[in-house]
Design a protein around this motif. Structure first.
Motif, PDB file in Angstrom:
ATOM      1  N   PHE A 105       0.852  -1.177   0.000  1.00 11.87           N
ATOM      2  CA  PHE A 105       0.000   0.000   0.000  1.00 11.87           C
ATOM      3  C   PHE A 105       0.888   1.226   0.000  1.00 11.87           C
ATOM      4  CE2 PHE A 105      -2.455  -3.390   2.022  1.00 11.87           C
ATOM      5  CZ  PHE A 105      -3.613  -3.358   1.251  1.00 11.87           C
TER       6      PHE A 105
ATOM      7  N   ARG B 111      -8.385   6.647   0.850  1.00 15.22           N
ATOM      8  CA  ARG B 111      -9.611   5.870   0.669  1.00 15.22           C
ATOM      9  C   ARG B 111     -10.531   6.018   1.869  1.00 15.22           C
ATOM     10  NH1 ARG B 111      -7.254   0.222  -1.968  1.00 15.22           N
ATOM     11  NH2 ARG B 111      -6.929   1.055  -4.084  1.00 15.22           N
TER      12      ARG B 111
ATOM     13  N   ARG C  20     -13.030  -3.721   0.823  1.00 21.37           N
ATOM     14  CA  ARG C  20     -12.592  -3.337  -0.516  1.00 21.37           C
ATOM     15  C   ARG C  20     -12.492  -1.829  -0.721  1.00 21.37           C
ATOM     16  NH1 ARG C  20     -16.436  -4.740  -3.837  1.00 21.37           N
ATOM     17  NH2 ARG C  20     -17.836  -5.441  -2.198  1.00 21.37           N
ATOM     18  N   ALA C  21     -13.359  -1.058  -0.090  1.00 22.60           N
ATOM     19  CA  ALA C  21     -13.292   0.397  -0.257  1.00 22.60           C
ATOM     20  C   ALA C  21     -12.042   0.992   0.384  1.00 22.60           C
ATOM     21  CB  ALA C  21     -14.536   1.066   0.329  1.00 22.60           C
TER      22      ALA C  21
ATOM     23  N   GLU D 112      -2.256   5.893   0.837  1.00 23.14           N
ATOM     24  CA  GLU D 112      -3.305   5.327  -0.022  1.00 23.14           C
ATOM     25  C   GLU D 112      -4.556   4.968   0.775  1.00 23.14           C
ATOM     26  OE1 GLU D 112      -3.954   1.512  -3.059  1.00 23.14           O
ATOM     27  OE2 GLU D 112      -2.046   1.797  -2.007  1.00 23.14           O
TER      28      GLU D 112
ATOM     29  N   SER E 104     -18.830  -2.157   2.008  1.00 24.43           N
ATOM     30  CA  SER E 104     -18.326  -1.248   0.982  1.00 24.43           C
ATOM     31  C   SER E 104     -19.386  -0.854  -0.030  1.00 24.43           C
ATOM     32  CB  SER E 104     -17.134  -1.885   0.249  1.00 24.43           C
ATOM     33  OG  SER E 104     -16.020  -2.005   1.108  1.00 24.43           O
TER      34      SER E 104
ATOM     35  N   GLY F 175      -8.970  -2.183  -1.712  1.00 19.32           N
ATOM     36  CA  GLY F 175      -9.085  -2.678  -3.066  1.00 19.32           C
ATOM     37  C   GLY F 175      -9.469  -4.140  -3.096  1.00 19.32           C
ATOM     38  N   ASP F 176      -9.432  -4.726  -4.301  1.00 20.35           N
ATOM     39  CA  ASP F 176      -9.821  -6.129  -4.456  1.00 20.35           C
ATOM     40  C   ASP F 176      -8.837  -7.044  -3.737  1.00 20.35           C
ATOM     41  OD1 ASP F 176     -11.992  -5.448  -6.011  1.00 20.35           O
ATOM     42  OD2 ASP F 176     -10.885  -5.639  -7.897  1.00 20.35           O
ATOM     43  N   ARG F 177      -9.374  -8.101  -3.187  1.00 18.85           N
ATOM     44  CA  ARG F 177      -8.532  -9.069  -2.494  1.00 18.85           C
ATOM     45  C   ARG F 177      -7.737  -9.899  -3.492  1.00 18.85           C
ATOM     46  NH1 ARG F 177     -13.423  -8.949   0.366  1.00 18.85           N
ATOM     47  NH2 ARG F 177     -13.122  -7.990   2.409  1.00 18.85           N
TER      48      ARG F 177
END
Length: 233
Positions: free
Chosen positions: A11, A19, A214-215, A15, A196, A218-220
């Motif tokens: 990360f 978010r 995820r928010a 970042e 999310s 991000g995607d796992r």
């Protein structure tokens, strides 16, 4: 079962904080107070670097769905408040008890009794299911009052209720509003609802705690999380 990625994503500095700021904007836009709605960072499928990133962004509350993941990441940075979000397996409670601060998915008295045995006075939430679908965790709404009283008789600190919304916007809205009314009727302050993709509807219904994965991150990593009946937090 789930496993943690052996090649976890990194990360960038700031970042997750950026978010989180967007999550707070969404909370405010839905009529909530970002200073009062607790954001639980769900690090499922990621390694300890996600916990560090969440704490670096100012988040204290971190949630996990699987015992193996909490055991591999906790205690983490000092002051981390660990939420166990998954179904409570009684044979895992003793190993989790020294690490878990809030048990968010208690659905049966036998689970509460085991928690009370291993972690007297623990903070718990009752998970309520509004789908009625086989395999979905949670007690029926009309069973929640009796379960709350029984858990309190075990000297557990029943803080509130939790739900995972059923699929469909009207169904999710109805579930969120129903959970808030039920919590109010029982005199319970906390409503853990909203993830999310549906946090706005949950906030509008009176959520006090949202579970966000995820928010924030991000995607796992693909192939690292067991199949679920609906998208995760």
């Amino acid at each position: 079962m789930t496993t943690i990625s052996t090649c976890p994503p990194s990360f960038a500095d700031g970042e997750v904080a950026a978010r989180l700021a967007r999550v707070h904007e969404r909370i405010a836009g839905a009529g909530g107070d970002p200073d009062r709605v607790r954001v639980v960072a769900v690090t499922k499928g990621f390694g300890p670097e996600a916990v560090a990133a969440a704490r670096g962004a100012g988040l204290t509350d971190v949630g996990e769905n699987y015992a193996a993941e909490i055991l591999s990441k906790a205690p983490g940075p000092a002051g981390t408040c660990w939420h166990f979000l998954g179904a409570v397996q009684r044979n895992k409670v003793r190993s989790l008890a020294p690490l878990v601060d809030v048990w968010q998915a208690v659905t049966r008295l036998v689970e509460g009794a085991r928690i009370a045995q291993c972690a007297p006075g623990a903070r718990v939430l009752i998970q309520v299911d509004y789908t009625g679908l086989p395999g979905r965790n949670g007690c029926a709404p009309d069973a929640a009052p009796e379960l709350a009283r029984a858990l309190m008789d075990l000297d557990l600190h029943v803080q509130g209720l939790m739900t995972v919304a059923p699929p469909g916007v009207p169904e999710a809205d109805a579930a969120f509003h129903s959970l808030r009314r039920l919590a109010d009727a029982l005199g319970l302050a906390e409503c853990s609802m909203g993830m999310s993709e549906d946090l706005e509807a949950a906030i509008a219904a009176g959520s006090t705690m949202v579970r966000i994965g995820r928010a924030l991150f991000g995607d796992r990593p693909p192939g690292k999380v067991g199949a679920l009946s609906r998208p995760g937090p």
